[in-house]
Structure formats: C-alpha cells, structure tokens
Design an enzyme around this catalytic site. Structure first.
Site, PDB file in Angstrom:
ATOM      1  N   TYR A 135       0.887  -1.155   0.000  1.00 27.34           N
ATOM      2  CA  TYR A 135       0.000   0.000   0.000  1.00 27.34           C
ATOM      3  C   TYR A 135       0.927   1.207   0.000  1.00 27.34           C
ATOM      4  O   TYR A 135       1.415   1.636   1.051  1.00 27.34           O
ATOM      5  CB  TYR A 135      -0.924  -0.017   1.215  1.00 27.34           C
ATOM      6  CG  TYR A 135      -1.847   1.175   1.312  1.00 27.34           C
ATOM      7  CD1 TYR A 135      -2.327   1.817   0.175  1.00 27.34           C
ATOM      8  CD2 TYR A 135      -2.260   1.655   2.547  1.00 27.34           C
ATOM      9  CE1 TYR A 135      -3.178   2.899   0.266  1.00 27.34           C
ATOM     10  CE2 TYR A 135      -3.119   2.735   2.651  1.00 27.34           C
ATOM     11  CZ  TYR A 135      -3.571   3.353   1.509  1.00 27.34           C
ATOM     12  OH  TYR A 135      -4.417   4.434   1.604  1.00 27.34           O
ATOM     13  N   ASP A 140      -2.223  -1.318  -4.165  1.00 31.05           N
ATOM     14  CA  ASP A 140      -2.591   0.078  -4.404  1.00 31.05           C
ATOM     15  C   ASP A 140      -1.304   0.888  -4.425  1.00 31.05           C
ATOM     16  O   ASP A 140      -0.738   1.198  -3.381  1.00 31.05           O
ATOM     17  CB  ASP A 140      -3.522   0.550  -3.287  1.00 31.05           C
ATOM     18  CG  ASP A 140      -3.946   2.013  -3.441  1.00 31.05           C
ATOM     19  OD1 ASP A 140      -3.479   2.688  -4.385  1.00 31.05           O
ATOM     20  OD2 ASP A 140      -4.746   2.480  -2.609  1.00 31.05           O
ATOM     21  N   ASN A 147      -1.005   3.909  -5.678  1.00 34.61           N
ATOM     22  CA  ASN A 147      -1.311   5.335  -5.533  1.00 34.61           C
ATOM     23  C   ASN A 147      -0.684   6.213  -6.604  1.00 34.61           C
ATOM     24  O   ASN A 147      -0.157   7.293  -6.321  1.00 34.61           O
ATOM     25  CB  ASN A 147      -0.907   5.816  -4.126  1.00 34.61           C
ATOM     26  CG  ASN A 147      -2.089   5.816  -3.171  1.00 34.61           C
ATOM     27  OD1 ASN A 147      -3.193   6.208  -3.543  1.00 34.61           O
ATOM     28  ND2 ASN A 147      -1.854   5.384  -1.945  1.00 34.61           N
ATOM     29  N   ASP A 188     -14.101   1.417  -2.563  1.00 31.19           N
ATOM     30  CA  ASP A 188     -13.832   2.380  -3.629  1.00 31.19           C
ATOM     31  C   ASP A 188     -12.787   1.840  -4.616  1.00 31.19           C
ATOM     32  O   ASP A 188     -12.558   2.444  -5.665  1.00 31.19           O
ATOM     33  CB  ASP A 188     -13.401   3.743  -3.075  1.00 31.19           C
ATOM     34  CG  ASP A 188     -12.265   3.652  -2.071  1.00 31.19           C
ATOM     35  OD1 ASP A 188     -11.777   2.532  -1.798  1.00 31.19           O
ATOM     36  OD2 ASP A 188     -11.857   4.707  -1.548  1.00 31.19           O
TER      37      ASP A 188
END
Length: 208
Positions: free
Chosen positions: A54, A92, A94, A196
């Site tokens: 993450y 993720d 980002n 999400d």
C-alpha cells in the site's frame, strides 16, 4: 483398462505444490526509515517473490510528495532489485501512471492532485525503466476506461469516472517464454463492489 479422465485434484502434483509453497515471509522494505509505515508484505516462493504494497499517498496538500517520490519509491525499487529471484510487486500503488489511467486526463487540478502529479508519474516511470513491467498495460496497451478506483463521495463508480491505481509490476524476465514462471494475463474485476477499489487479477503459468 479404461483411462480415467484427469481431475483437477489429480493434475496438481507434489512438484507443483512445492513450487507454490512459501519459503519465507517478511514485512520490511530494507530501510528503517519506513519501518513504522506497515505497508509491505513479501512472500518468497521458490521461483519468484511476491510483494503486496500500500504505497504512501502524497496527501491532499501533497505534504508527503517528497517522502513518497524521493525516499519510498527509490528504496522500494532497490529492495526489489536486491532479490535473489524474479519479483512481482502489487497493490494500491497510488499513482495513475499515464493519461490512459485517468478518466479526465487534462483536467487542470490533476498536476496538483495526489496520484497524478508529474513527480509521481516520473518516479513510477523511473522504477519501470530499471527492468520492470506494468503487467496490465504491457498485455493491453490500447485498453481504455480500465480503472480500479472511483470516488465514492462523487458517486463516480456507475459512470466509470475512475483511475487505475492498482497494479501488478513484474520483472521483465517474467514476460519471456524461457522463464519458468510466465505472466499470461492481467485484468480487472469491475463487478466486485463494496469498496472504492476493485480487485485485480494476475494469471501466471508455472512450467512443470
């Protein structure tokens, strides 16, 4: 004698099980600066290593942009390069790497928004240039509207106004036919809701 039809259970050999049995699990990027972040789990299999991440968000005011691009990103790729076997890192990350990963590329706010800043995109490009491949984009170079994140607040899921922030990144050797483990496909499970983000899939062929 009649030959029996091979069942999935019979097709899974002891040798295959051994190739999928973890040899080690770790929770570090290799630099104490990042130890309190709690953002990494690495599982070392006999033929490859998989790291679930993450990646730090740069923040609404980009207060962590320098940390993310100048420290985390460079230390992560050095950690991956230091492995003694081919690596896959995923999760993720980002960042929406290119304009194809954003529904509204060209919008004025994107260069100042976490995940779409020029600094984050350039840092991600630099990581890939060191011998790594974005599996989904490599296999589906012209795919559009392929996103993994949608703002719940803005109700962007149904109109598919999203970003692709979740990735499988692999070492270049894993897309070559002479590798004992080969990346065959990567895709997005849009229909899975409840977050999400949505799940992504990587299909690997492990040779006998």
């Amino acid at each position: 004698t009649k030959s029996e039809k091979q069942t999935p259970e019979k097709s899974i050999t002891k040798e295959m099980c051994e190739k999928l049995t973890p040899e080690n699990v770790s929770f570090t990027i290799g630099n104490k600066v990042h130890e309190n972040e709690g953002r990494i789990i690495t599982v070392d299999f006999p033929l490859f290593s998989a790291t679930n991440l993450y990646v730090p968000n740069s923040g609404q005011k980009l207060e962590r942009l320098d940390y993310r691009t100048k420290e985390w990103d460079s230390d992560l790729v050095e950690c991956m390069k230091g492995k003694d076997r081919p690596v896959i890192w995923l999760g993720d990350l980002n960042v929406a790497h290119t304009g194809m990963e954003v529904w509204n590329e060209g919008a004025k706010h994107l260069p100042k928004s976490a995940g779409t800043t020029p600094e984050e995109r350039a840092s991600f490009s630099k990581q890939l240039e060191q011998g790594f491949v974005d599996c989904f984009r490599s296999l589906h170079p012209n795919a559009q509207g392929q996103y993994t994140y949608w703002s719940m607040r803005a109700k962007n899921r149904e109109p598919n106004k999203g970003l692709r922030l979740d990735y499988f990144i692999c070492q270049e050797s894993l897309v070559k036919e002479d590798s004992p483990v080969i990346v065959r496909d990567s895709y997005i499970l849009y229909e899975h809701k409840g977050s999400d983000h949505c799940p992504i899939v990587l299909e690997l062929e492990i040779k006998k």
